[in-house]
Design a protein around this motif. Structure first.
Motif, short mmCIF file in Angstrom:
data_model
loop_
_atom_site.label_atom_id
_atom_site.label_comp_id
_atom_site.label_asym_id
_atom_site.label_seq_id
_atom_site.Cartn_x
_atom_site.Cartn_y
_atom_site.Cartn_z
N LEU A 1 -5.78 5.92 0.48
CA LEU A 1 -4.92 4.74 0.56
C LEU A 1 -5.07 3.97 -0.75
O LEU A 1 -6.18 3.76 -1.23
CB LEU A 1 -5.32 3.86 1.74
CG LEU A 1 -5.24 4.50 3.13
CD1 LEU A 1 -5.83 3.57 4.17
CD2 LEU A 1 -3.79 4.83 3.47
N LEU A 2 -3.94 3.55 -1.31
CA LEU A 2 -3.95 2.76 -2.55
C LEU A 2 -3.43 1.37 -2.25
O LEU A 2 -2.28 1.20 -1.82
CB LEU A 2 -3.09 3.42 -3.62
CG LEU A 2 -3.49 4.81 -4.09
CD1 LEU A 2 -2.53 5.31 -5.16
CD2 LEU A 2 -4.91 4.80 -4.63
N LEU A 3 -4.27 0.39 -2.46
CA LEU A 3 -3.90 -1.02 -2.30
C LEU A 3 -3.96 -1.65 -3.68
O LEU A 3 -5.02 -2.14 -4.10
CB LEU A 3 -4.86 -1.73 -1.34
CG LEU A 3 -4.86 -1.28 0.12
CD1 LEU A 3 -5.62 0.03 0.29
CD2 LEU A 3 -5.51 -2.33 1.01
N GLY A 4 -2.88 -1.58 -4.42
CA GLY A 4 -2.92 -2.01 -5.80
C GLY A 4 -3.84 -1.08 -6.57
O GLY A 4 -3.67 0.14 -6.57
N GLU A 5 -4.86 -1.66 -7.20
CA GLU A 5 -5.81 -0.86 -7.97
C GLU A 5 -7.00 -0.40 -7.13
O GLU A 5 -7.89 0.28 -7.65
CB GLU A 5 -6.31 -1.66 -9.18
CG GLU A 5 -5.19 -2.02 -10.17
CD GLU A 5 -5.70 -2.77 -11.37
OE1 GLU A 5 -6.91 -3.10 -11.39
OE2 GLU A 5 -4.90 -3.04 -12.29
N PHE B 1 -0.14 7.79 8.05
CA PHE B 1 0.70 6.75 8.63
C PHE B 1 1.13 5.69 7.63
O PHE B 1 1.68 4.64 8.00
CB PHE B 1 -0.03 6.09 9.81
CG PHE B 1 -0.45 7.08 10.87
CD1 PHE B 1 0.48 7.86 11.52
CD2 PHE B 1 -1.79 7.24 11.19
CE1 PHE B 1 0.11 8.77 12.49
CE2 PHE B 1 -2.19 8.15 12.16
CZ PHE B 1 -1.23 8.92 12.81
N ILE B 2 0.88 5.96 6.33
CA ILE B 2 1.30 5.06 5.25
C ILE B 2 2.22 5.85 4.30
O ILE B 2 1.93 7.00 3.97
CB ILE B 2 0.08 4.51 4.47
CG1 ILE B 2 -0.84 3.73 5.41
CG2 ILE B 2 0.52 3.64 3.31
CD1 ILE B 2 -0.24 2.47 5.99
N ARG B 3 3.32 5.23 3.87
CA ARG B 3 4.26 5.93 2.99
C ARG B 3 3.55 6.51 1.77
O ARG B 3 2.74 5.84 1.13
CB ARG B 3 5.34 4.96 2.49
CG ARG B 3 6.41 4.60 3.49
CD ARG B 3 7.54 3.86 2.77
NE ARG B 3 8.61 3.49 3.67
CZ ARG B 3 8.81 2.25 4.13
NH1 ARG B 3 7.98 1.29 3.77
NH2 ARG B 3 9.81 1.99 4.95
N PRO B 4 3.89 7.76 1.41
CA PRO B 4 3.30 8.34 0.19
C PRO B 4 3.87 7.70 -1.07
O PRO B 4 5.03 7.27 -1.09
CB PRO B 4 3.70 9.82 0.29
CG PRO B 4 4.93 9.84 1.13
CD PRO B 4 4.77 8.71 2.12
N ASP C 1 4.49 0.53 1.27
CA ASP C 1 4.29 0.18 2.66
C ASP C 1 3.40 -1.05 2.68
O ASP C 1 3.13 -1.67 1.64
CB ASP C 1 3.62 1.35 3.39
CG ASP C 1 4.07 1.49 4.82
OD1 ASP C 1 4.43 0.47 5.43
OD2 ASP C 1 4.05 2.62 5.35
N ARG C 2 2.95 -1.43 3.87
CA ARG C 2 1.97 -2.52 3.98
C ARG C 2 0.80 -2.07 4.82
O ARG C 2 0.94 -1.20 5.69
CB ARG C 2 2.61 -3.77 4.61
CG ARG C 2 3.61 -4.45 3.69
CD ARG C 2 4.29 -5.61 4.36
NE ARG C 2 5.30 -6.19 3.50
CZ ARG C 2 6.21 -7.07 3.91
NH1 ARG C 2 6.23 -7.47 5.17
NH2 ARG C 2 7.10 -7.55 3.07
N ALA D 1 0.83 -1.20 0.00
CA ALA D 1 0.00 0.00 0.00
C ALA D 1 0.87 1.25 0.00
O ALA D 1 2.01 1.24 0.48
CB ALA D 1 -0.92 0.01 1.22
N VAL D 2 0.31 2.32 -0.54
CA VAL D 2 0.90 3.66 -0.45
C VAL D 2 -0.25 4.63 -0.20
O VAL D 2 -1.43 4.29 -0.36
CB VAL D 2 1.67 4.06 -1.73
CG1 VAL D 2 2.89 3.18 -1.92
CG2 VAL D 2 0.76 4.02 -2.95
#
Length: 274
Positions: A73-77, A101-104, A111-112, A66-67
């Protein structure tokens, strides 16, 4: 990295993770005498003994690369928009969003992110339809068992499935006091108040696979169910979103691809700024 696990737990395994403080709070027992609380808990434990031979709890968790992209939040598509505080947080002094709290995506590294749901056998809630006291006892116990299942699942995620804290040595009371690394924000709670996010979570996890059905507004059935995110960032913490304005509502609805008035129905009325 992408991993999906479905698990079934015996109530004997889940029992130690039950947070009885919230059970008493649901019964409005705060401030009641110790004898009253002990009598209620004794009834609940007898019911738990009965349920343990008949029912189980269930969970599903996905761990995704994820990013973050702005407040999304983007989890793949799969894009999962988040909401941001519009008044500075009293602790941090800035307006927080879970996406912080998730890497840009701009940093070039992924990130995960964990996505989960937990529930009970639906028959547990229906057992005493004609007895008001036992019906409420069964419902509040089932609620605690669903939350306890999420607690046990999160422990396994931290130490085994994701393994970002493999050396963790917390007692269950320490876990219930949230002394672990990271957070587990649940849908419908202060930092994640939009119940319609369950439709996105369902796309990722297929919640029907563990017996959860969604209403048209994203509420879960059985009622004793919990869903949400697992974030590992050491500085991640819970916060209250507070009130948002029509400006953010319109932006959020656009990011979700949902008409504004429909989006308004998914969000609690106490979120609106006057």
């Amino acid at each position: 990295m992408q991993m999906l696990k479905r698990l079934t737990y015996s109530l004997d395994e889940i029992r130690p993770y039950v947070n009885w403080a919230y059970f008493f709070h649901a019964w409005q027992m705060d401030g009641k005498s110790g004898a009253e609380r002990e009598e209620l808990q004794a009834d609940a434990l007898r019911l738990l003994d009965l349920f343990s031979s008949e029912y189980a709890t269930h969970a599903v968790v996905g761990i995704y690369d994820a990013v973050s992209d702005g407040d999304d939040l983007l989890l793949g598509e799969v894009r999962m928009p988040m909401l941001r505080q519009q008044s500075p947080d009293p602790v941090e002094g800035v307006c927080l969003c879970l996406a912080d709290f998730i890497r840009p995506a701009s940093c070039g590294k992924t990130d995960r992110l964990g996505v989960f749901a937990a529930t009970v056998d639906v028959e547990m809630e229906k057992r005493y339809a004609d007895d008001p006291y036992m019906r409420m006892l069964a419902q509040t116990l089932a609620d605690r068992l669903a939350e306890a299942t999420a607690e046990r699942l999160h422990e396994q995620v931290r130490k085994e499935f994701w393994g970002y804290a493999p050396e963790e040595q917390l007692t269950i009371p320490e876990m219930l006091s949230e002394r672990f690394q990271g957070i587990r924000p649940a849908v419908g709670y202060p930092s994640l108040p939009d119940t319609s996010l369950n439709f996105i979570i369902d796309r990722l996890l297929d919640m029907q696979g563990i017996g959860i059905r969604l209403t048209e507004h994203g509420a879960m059935r059985p009622h004793a169910s919990v869903s949400g995110l697992m974030i590992s960032h050491p500085q991640a913490r819970y916060f209250n979103l507070g009130k948002i304005g029509d400006d953010q509502l319109a932006d959020y609805a656009d990011r979700r691809g949902i008409p504004v008035e429909m989006m308004r129905k998914f969000l609690a009325s106490n979120l609106w700024r006057k």
